[in-house]
Design a protein around this motif. Structure first.
Motif, PDB file in Angstrom:
ATOM      1  N   UNK A  31     -18.024  25.401  16.506  1.00 28.33           N
ATOM      2  CA  UNK A  31     -17.384  24.117  16.256  1.00 28.33           C
ATOM      3  C   UNK A  31     -17.291  23.340  17.562  1.00 28.33           C
ATOM      4  N   UNK A  33     -14.757  20.452  19.590  1.00 26.45           N
ATOM      5  CA  UNK A  33     -13.408  19.887  19.581  1.00 26.45           C
ATOM      6  C   UNK A  33     -13.316  18.796  20.642  1.00 26.45           C
ATOM      7  N   UNK A  35     -10.445  16.802  23.131  1.00 25.48           N
ATOM      8  CA  UNK A  35      -9.116  16.886  23.711  1.00 25.48           C
ATOM      9  C   UNK A  35      -8.860  15.664  24.579  1.00 25.48           C
ATOM     10  N   UNK A  43      -3.675  19.576  28.170  1.00 21.55           N
ATOM     11  CA  UNK A  43      -4.585  18.929  27.233  1.00 21.55           C
ATOM     12  C   UNK A  43      -4.006  18.964  25.834  1.00 21.55           C
ATOM     13  N   UNK A  45      -5.025  18.651  21.781  1.00 19.96           N
ATOM     14  CA  UNK A  45      -6.122  18.699  20.825  1.00 19.96           C
ATOM     15  C   UNK A  45      -6.093  17.459  19.927  1.00 19.96           C
ATOM     16  N   UNK A  48     -11.207  18.586  15.415  1.00 22.04           N
ATOM     17  CA  UNK A  48     -12.175  19.674  15.413  1.00 22.04           C
ATOM     18  C   UNK A  48     -13.197  19.402  14.326  1.00 22.04           C
ATOM     19  N   UNK A  50     -16.571  21.298  12.478  1.00 20.33           N
ATOM     20  CA  UNK A  50     -17.322  22.540  12.377  1.00 20.33           C
ATOM     21  C   UNK A  50     -18.819  22.263  12.440  1.00 20.33           C
ATOM     22  N   UNK A  88     -12.092  14.940  26.741  1.00 23.19           N
ATOM     23  CA  UNK A  88     -13.059  16.024  26.930  1.00 23.19           C
ATOM     24  C   UNK A  88     -13.544  16.533  25.587  1.00 23.19           C
ATOM     25  N   UNK A  99     -12.635  33.105  20.661  1.00 24.16           N
ATOM     26  CA  UNK A  99     -13.415  31.870  20.654  1.00 24.16           C
ATOM     27  C   UNK A  99     -13.547  31.407  22.096  1.00 24.16           C
ATOM     28  N   UNK A 101     -14.070  28.706  24.500  1.00 28.44           N
ATOM     29  CA  UNK A 101     -13.943  27.246  24.466  1.00 28.44           C
ATOM     30  C   UNK A 101     -14.334  26.706  25.832  1.00 28.44           C
ATOM     31  N   UNK A 102     -15.418  25.953  25.889  1.00 37.37           N
ATOM     32  CA  UNK A 102     -15.969  25.447  27.155  1.00 37.37           C
ATOM     33  C   UNK A 102     -15.962  23.932  27.132  1.00 37.37           C
ATOM     34  N   UNK A 103     -15.441  23.338  28.204  1.00 44.54           N
ATOM     35  CA  UNK A 103     -15.230  21.894  28.244  1.00 44.54           C
ATOM     36  C   UNK A 103     -16.396  21.157  28.884  1.00 44.54           C
TER      37      UNK A 103
END
Lengths: 113, 116
Positions: A31, A33, A35, A43, A45, A48, A50, A88, A99, A101-103
């Motif tokens: 997915x 997301x 932010x 940050x 949210x 999101x 998918x 971001x 999960x 999560x990479x920005x």
């Protein structure tokens, strides 16, 4: 390491205008997301989407996802001065029970009166 | 309660000091994260804990030592840091995958660390 590149790096608009930010990423994701960050603190949210979805809406936010192009966009309609912040994108890749999560690099949005 | 609490908010430490950053959440989340953020840069993932076990370590130097004593708490122990480690350290939590796919993360306000 960063997964996503965002453009523009900075965006300055007037109140009432729409703001569009784009995000490109490199690998398959589960997915994506978006932010928001004010003044270098925590940050928040926003939304999101998918990997099997193409478009989502939440209030004044609209996000699209094109997995064939590995890209996403965030549209903020009727912007307000309070929308001034850094935005971001973040890609989520599922590994086991976690999960990752990479920005992305972020877009600094300035909304003026 | 949708809050992630980080303490302290600010920390100044010498290169020979040992200190700890703390993070707490009461949302029942079983995944917790540490991120490092330098000025005008995106957050960089350091560690991910899932069900109190270390799941992801992004090749972080051993002078950073994470600990997850229970499902609500996450610590980051700091020792022999360098001035370039000065940054905003962010903690986050989310549902773990086996409890659903709502993986959005809730972030604390961060600890601004200065190494002198």
């Amino acid at each position: 390491s960063q997964q996503g590149e965002e453009d523009p790096q900075a965006l300055s608009i007037q109140e009432g205008e729409n703001a569009t930010m784009n995000c490109s990423y490199k690998t398959s994701i589960n997915n994506l997301q978006w932010y928001r960050q004010n003044s270098g603190r925590g940050l928040v949210h926003l939304i999101l989407i998918r990997s099997n979805e193409r478009e989502k809406h939440s209030g004044r936010l609209r996000v699209t996802l094109d997995t064939s192009k590995k890209s996403s966009s965030l549209l903020i309609t009727a912007s307000r001065a309070a929308d001034t912040a850094s935005y971001f994108c973040a890609t989520a890749i599922f590994t086991g029970t976690a999960s990752k999560l990479t920005f992305g690099t972020g877009t600094r949005l300035q909304v003026t009166l | 309660d949708t809050e992630v609490t980080q303490t302290p908010k600010h920390l100044v430490m010498g290169m020979t000091n040992k200190k700890s950053l703390k993070c707490e959440q009461h949302m029942g989340h079983r995944a917790m994260y540490w991120y490092k953020q330098k000025a005008k840069k995106p957050p960089e993932l350091m560690f991910v804990y899932s069900y109190e076990k270390l799941s992801i370590n992004e090749s972080v130097p051993s002078r950073f030592s994470p600990e997850c004593p229970n499902s609500s708490l996450l610590n980051l122990h700091l020792h022999a840091l360098q001035p370039e480690d000065s940054a905003l350290y962010l903690c986050a939590s989310s549902q773990a995958l086996s409890t659903g796919f709502r993986t959005e993360a809730f972030f604390g306000q961060g600890t601004r660390l200065t190494v002198v």
